[in-house]
Write a protein that holds these residues in place. Sequence first.
Motif, mmCIF file in Angstrom:
data_model
loop_
_atom_site.group_PDB
_atom_site.id
_atom_site.type_symbol
_atom_site.label_atom_id
_atom_site.label_comp_id
_atom_site.label_asym_id
_atom_site.label_seq_id
_atom_site.Cartn_x
_atom_site.Cartn_y
_atom_site.Cartn_z
ATOM 1 N N ARG A 162 0.855 -1.062 0.075
ATOM 2 C CA ARG A 162 -0.015 0.060 0.133
ATOM 3 C C ARG A 162 0.862 1.355 0.194
ATOM 4 N NH1 ARG A 162 -5.585 0.955 -0.083
ATOM 5 N NH2 ARG A 162 -5.174 2.624 1.577
ATOM 6 N N ARG A 163 2.253 1.115 0.047
ATOM 7 C CA ARG A 163 3.048 2.268 0.110
ATOM 8 C C ARG A 163 2.662 3.057 1.442
ATOM 9 N NH1 ARG A 163 1.972 1.661 -5.245
ATOM 10 N NH2 ARG A 163 3.849 1.193 -6.733
ATOM 11 N N ALA A 164 2.570 2.464 2.635
ATOM 12 C CA ALA A 164 2.063 3.073 3.713
ATOM 13 C C ALA A 164 3.054 3.266 4.687
ATOM 14 C CB ALA A 164 0.654 2.463 4.023
ATOM 15 N N GLY A 165 4.363 3.062 4.550
ATOM 16 C CA GLY A 165 5.089 2.890 5.472
ATOM 17 C C GLY A 165 5.483 4.199 6.312
ATOM 18 N N MET A 166 5.251 5.365 5.423
ATOM 19 C CA MET A 166 5.274 6.681 6.070
ATOM 20 C C MET A 166 3.866 7.138 6.647
ATOM 21 S SD MET A 166 8.428 7.107 6.537
ATOM 22 C CE MET A 166 8.265 8.866 6.938
ATOM 23 N N ALA A 167 2.981 6.322 6.801
ATOM 24 C CA ALA A 167 1.604 6.847 7.232
ATOM 25 C C ALA A 167 1.606 7.678 8.607
ATOM 26 C CB ALA A 167 0.640 5.639 7.692
ATOM 27 N N PHE A 168 2.564 7.311 9.308
ATOM 28 C CA PHE A 168 3.150 8.291 10.410
ATOM 29 C C PHE A 168 4.702 8.794 10.469
ATOM 30 C CE2 PHE A 168 0.247 4.870 12.087
ATOM 31 C CZ PHE A 168 -0.938 5.840 12.588
ATOM 32 N N ARG A 169 4.798 10.004 10.649
ATOM 33 C CA ARG A 169 6.154 10.458 10.647
ATOM 34 C C ARG A 169 6.768 10.668 11.629
ATOM 35 N NH1 ARG A 169 7.716 11.540 5.268
ATOM 36 N NH2 ARG A 169 5.761 12.008 4.222
ATOM 37 N N ASP A 170 6.334 9.952 13.002
ATOM 38 C CA ASP A 170 7.109 9.773 14.073
ATOM 39 C C ASP A 170 7.246 8.263 14.621
ATOM 40 O OD1 ASP A 170 4.228 9.522 14.551
ATOM 41 O OD2 ASP A 170 4.143 10.344 16.644
ATOM 42 N N TRP A 171 8.025 7.883 15.354
ATOM 43 C CA TRP A 171 8.217 6.758 15.995
ATOM 44 C C TRP A 171 9.132 6.606 17.298
ATOM 45 C CZ3 TRP A 171 12.421 3.623 17.396
ATOM 46 C CH2 TRP A 171 12.228 2.127 17.739
ATOM 47 N N PRO A 172 8.801 6.106 18.376
ATOM 48 C CA PRO A 172 7.979 4.895 18.502
ATOM 49 C C PRO A 172 6.478 5.329 18.827
ATOM 50 C CG PRO A 172 9.136 5.331 20.666
ATOM 51 C CD PRO A 172 9.513 6.166 19.581
ATOM 52 N N SER A 173 6.229 6.607 18.851
ATOM 53 C CA SER A 173 4.982 7.298 19.182
ATOM 54 C C SER A 173 4.033 7.023 17.529
ATOM 55 C CB SER A 173 4.814 8.611 19.771
ATOM 56 O OG SER A 173 5.515 9.378 18.678
ATOM 57 N N SER A 174 2.829 7.406 17.548
ATOM 58 C CA SER A 174 2.023 7.317 16.347
ATOM 59 C C SER A 174 1.043 8.608 16.560
ATOM 60 C CB SER A 174 0.983 6.208 16.261
ATOM 61 O OG SER A 174 1.638 4.618 16.039
ATOM 62 N N ASP A 175 1.547 9.636 15.685
ATOM 63 C CA ASP A 175 0.841 10.991 15.805
ATOM 64 C C ASP A 175 0.763 11.308 17.248
ATOM 65 O OD1 ASP A 175 0.303 10.882 13.070
ATOM 66 O OD2 ASP A 175 -1.650 10.485 13.382
ATOM 67 N N GLY A 176 1.953 11.020 17.920
ATOM 68 C CA GLY A 176 2.056 11.657 19.163
ATOM 69 C C GLY A 176 1.495 10.798 20.353
ATOM 70 N N HIS A 177 0.827 9.927 19.926
ATOM 71 C CA HIS A 177 0.143 8.775 20.939
ATOM 72 C C HIS A 177 1.316 7.790 21.403
ATOM 73 C CE1 HIS A 177 -4.074 10.587 20.746
ATOM 74 N NE2 HIS A 177 -3.634 10.668 19.405
ATOM 75 N N PHE A 178 1.147 7.345 22.540
ATOM 76 C CA PHE A 178 1.829 6.281 22.951
ATOM 77 C C PHE A 178 1.043 4.929 22.017
ATOM 78 C CE2 PHE A 178 1.889 2.257 26.062
ATOM 79 C CZ PHE A 178 3.081 2.334 25.938
ATOM 80 N N MET A 179 1.898 3.983 21.816
ATOM 81 C CA MET A 179 1.430 2.894 20.995
ATOM 82 C C MET A 179 0.098 2.285 21.404
ATOM 83 S SD MET A 179 3.680 -0.534 19.709
ATOM 84 C CE MET A 179 4.731 0.360 19.092
ATOM 85 N N LEU A 180 0.040 2.075 22.578
ATOM 86 C CA LEU A 180 -1.118 1.175 23.194
ATOM 87 C C LEU A 180 -2.421 2.161 23.318
ATOM 88 C CD1 LEU A 180 0.312 -1.284 25.785
ATOM 89 C CD2 LEU A 180 -0.173 -1.684 23.225
#
Length: 318
Positions: free
Chosen positions: A34-52
Motif C-alpha cells: 500500500r506504500r503506507a510505510g510513512m503513514a506516521f512521521r513519528d516513531w515509537p509514537s503514532s501521531d504523538g500517541h503512545f503505541m497502546l
Amino acid sequence: MTNHQYHRRLHRFAIATPVVALVTVIAGALVTSRRAGMAFRDWPSSDGHFMLSYPWLRDFATNWDKFLEHGHRLAGATIGFWSIILFCWLLKSESRRWVKWTGGLVLLSVIAQGLLGGMRVRLDAQTLAMLHGGLAACVLSLMAFLATVLGRSWMEASERDRQADVGLVKPMAGLIVGLLAMQYLLGGLIRHMGTGLHEHLVMGIAALVLILANVFVTRRCRSNWVARTGRLLLVVALLQVALGACAWVVKYGFATTGFVATADSIQQVVFRTAHTVVGILLFMTAVVHFVRVLRVDAVSEYSDQPILSQAAATGGIA
C-alpha cells in the motif's frame, strides 16, 4: 539415545512463535504493498500517541494506511513480548546451552527488527525499508530453526536416521537456500526500488528446477524426515510461482483475455502481498530442510565429513 529431555509445551510454544511473527510479516507486507510505510512521521509514537493509547480501530473506516501501519507496530510489539517469554522458558527448561543462545538470538533479532523499522520511519529511507523486509525472512527462519531443534524428531534422529545417506542432498539443499536468498533480495529490489524484474524471473526458474531435482534426490536418501520437507518445499515453491504469475497479470494486464491492469488496485495489493509472504515462507522452509539434512548428515553412518559431527559426538546437537 539422547540425554536431553523433550519438552512438549516448550516445543509447541516455539512452533507458535513463527506463526505469531507471521502476523507481523503479513501486516508489514500489506504496508509495503500500500506504500503506507510513512503513514506516521513519528516513531515509537503514532501521531504523538503512545503505541497502546493510539485510537487504532478508528482508522479502520477512515484511514487504511494508518490502520495497517499501526497494526504492524502492534503486531511487532506482540512478537517482542512473545520472544521474551520464549527466551525465559528456554533458560529455565532447556539443558543445551547453544539452544538457549539461539533463543537469545531470536529475541535480539526481533528487537533489532523493531529498531530498524523505527529508523526507516525517522529517516524516511527506502534502503532501510528494503533491509527491514529482507531481514524479516531471516528472523522467521531463525525461529523455525529453533522450533526444529526443540522437536522430538531432532532428538531421535541419532537412532532413526543412522542408515540415511544425504551426501548428495546436502550441497543441493544448501544451494537452494542460497538461491532463494538471492531471489528474495531481487524481489525486495522490485518492491522497493522498481528494478531487477528479469533477474528475479531467471533466478526463480533456476530455483524451481533445483527444488524439483531435490525432491527426487531426497526420495532415495532413506530419511522420511528429510524427504517430507523436500516435498513441502516443492509445494510451497509451486504456490509461489502461481502467485508470481498472478502478480504479473494484475500489474501488466493480460491482453489475450482483455484484462487491463489498474494501478494500486485491491487485486495488486492482495497478490503482491501474498507473493511476498509466501516467498518468506519458502525461504524458511528451505532453511528448515537444510537444517534437517545437516542433522541427519551428522548422525549418519554414511557421512564422510559431517558439518555437525563434532557436536553430535559430544551430544551437543542431540
